[in-house]
Design an enzyme around this catalytic site. Structure first.
Site, PDB file in Angstrom:
ATOM      1  N   MET A 136       0.701  -1.132   0.084  1.00  0.00           N
ATOM      2  CA  MET A 136       0.013  -0.132  -0.025  1.00  0.00           C
ATOM      3  C   MET A 136       0.919   1.157  -0.034  1.00  0.00           C
ATOM      4  O   MET A 136       2.083   1.113   0.275  1.00  0.00           O
ATOM      5  CB  MET A 136      -1.055  -0.002   1.141  1.00  0.00           C
ATOM      6  CG  MET A 136      -0.283   0.072   2.518  1.00  0.00           C
ATOM      7  SD  MET A 136      -1.405  -0.385   3.818  1.00  0.00           S
ATOM      8  CE  MET A 136      -1.971  -2.052   3.603  1.00  0.00           C
ATOM      9  N   CYS A 137       0.201   2.515  -0.272  1.00  0.00           N
ATOM     10  CA  CYS A 137       0.915   3.746  -0.385  1.00  0.00           C
ATOM     11  C   CYS A 137       2.139   3.700  -1.471  1.00  0.00           C
ATOM     12  O   CYS A 137       1.920   3.274  -2.448  1.00  0.00           O
ATOM     13  CB  CYS A 137       1.361   4.050   0.952  1.00  0.00           C
ATOM     14  SG  CYS A 137       1.775   5.888   1.362  1.00  0.00           S
ATOM     15  N   ILE A 138       3.361   3.841  -0.899  1.00  0.00           N
ATOM     16  CA  ILE A 138       4.275   3.976  -1.668  1.00  0.00           C
ATOM     17  C   ILE A 138       4.904   2.632  -1.962  1.00  0.00           C
ATOM     18  O   ILE A 138       5.797   2.549  -2.874  1.00  0.00           O
ATOM     19  CB  ILE A 138       5.585   5.005  -0.975  1.00  0.00           C
ATOM     20  CG1 ILE A 138       6.585   5.192  -2.285  1.00  0.00           C
ATOM     21  CG2 ILE A 138       6.174   4.258  -0.100  1.00  0.00           C
ATOM     22  CD1 ILE A 138       5.978   5.925  -3.313  1.00  0.00           C
ATOM     23  N   PRO A 140       4.181  -0.189  -3.463  1.00  0.00           N
ATOM     24  CA  PRO A 140       3.943  -0.574  -4.614  1.00  0.00           C
ATOM     25  C   PRO A 140       5.396  -0.549  -5.462  1.00  0.00           C
ATOM     26  O   PRO A 140       5.576  -1.150  -6.601  1.00  0.00           O
ATOM     27  CB  PRO A 140       2.958  -0.314  -5.284  1.00  0.00           C
ATOM     28  CG  PRO A 140       1.960  -0.118  -4.137  1.00  0.00           C
ATOM     29  CD  PRO A 140       2.811   0.507  -3.129  1.00  0.00           C
ATOM     30  N   THR A 191      -3.131  -0.681  -2.816  1.00  0.00           N
ATOM     31  CA  THR A 191      -4.253   0.396  -2.529  1.00  0.00           C
ATOM     32  C   THR A 191      -3.269   1.670  -2.407  1.00  0.00           C
ATOM     33  O   THR A 191      -2.215   1.555  -2.150  1.00  0.00           O
ATOM     34  CB  THR A 191      -4.907  -0.190  -1.492  1.00  0.00           C
ATOM     35  OG1 THR A 191      -6.117   0.967  -1.470  1.00  0.00           O
ATOM     36  CG2 THR A 191      -4.387   0.103  -0.100  1.00  0.00           C
TER      37      THR A 191
END
Length: 223
Positions: A136-138, A140, A191
């Site tokens: 999630m967030c950064i 990925p 996400t």
């Protein structure tokens, strides 16, 4: 058989470690679903220490990623070198700038980044065993370097980060804060969380969806 998920942390705090809301919401939803979890983090010094009041680096101060991550899980954590994919049904990586500074050097090098060596083997094992992987967030941005090219992920709608993911061989999909992107072939779920969220409630919606989809994918694997 009871389910068990590994959660990989990168410190404690949005600007130099794991984002606390994202980590806590992940653990909360796992617990609500009756899924056991175990936290892991690298036993290394942080890239730097950020004063979260001023958002400026603290000169001359050092902190350990494992010790800082332990704050998020009441000390119940192990070094990432002890993570064995055979012991878990899935793995989730919350975000926070610690991911881009401690788990890799994306914050400094962008699409020329490299990933922490101790992270590579465990994540590769989850992929090889077709076990679900959530980020999630950064977080990925790790996918192309850790799991290979052509995997669909999202960080929301940030064009510069999306472009870096594409440059590294990933497939970025734009996504609203309350939704997820699922790569069914590679069993990766992502996400945006605080890459877009303006409140803890907004972050929670997408994070809960991610954890719930991971839960569904575990059930499919165990059939």
């Amino acid at each position: 058989m009871s389910k068990k998920v590994a959660v990989i942390l990168a410190g404690c705090g949005a600007y130099d470690g794991s984002e606390i809301h994202e980590a806590t919401l992940t653990l909360l939803r796992l617990d609500q679903l009756g899924i056991a979890y175990r936290a892991f983090a690298p036993d290394i010094d942080q890239h730097h220490v950020i004063n979260h009041l001023s958002q400026e680096a603290e000169e001359g101060e050092t902190r350990n990623v494992l010790k800082e991550s332990a704050r998020l899980v009441r000390g119940d954590i192990q070094p990432i070198t002890e993570l064995d994919a055979d012991d878990f049904d899935a793995v989730i990586v919350p975000g926070g700038f610690g991911v881009a500074k401690n788990l890799c050097d994306f914050a400094e090098k962008g699409d020329a980044m490299s990933v922490l060596e101790s992270l590579k083997a465990p994540l590769a094992a989850f992929k090889e065993d077709a076990k679900p992987i959530g980020l999630m967030c950064i977080a990925p941005v790790l996918v192309p370097r850790l799991l290979g090219d052509g995997i669909s992920v999202t960080i929301g709608r940030d064009p510069s980060v999306a472009g870096a993911i594409s440059a590294m061989g990933g497939l970025h999909k734009s996504c609203d804060v309350d939704d997820i992107v699922v790569d069914l072939e590679h069993r990766v779920v992502t996400t945006p969380a605080y890459m877009q969220a303006q409140s803890i409630g907004e972050a929670a919606t997408g994070i809960f969806k991610l954890v719930e989809r991971i839960d569904e994918m575990i059930d499919q694997t165990n059939k």
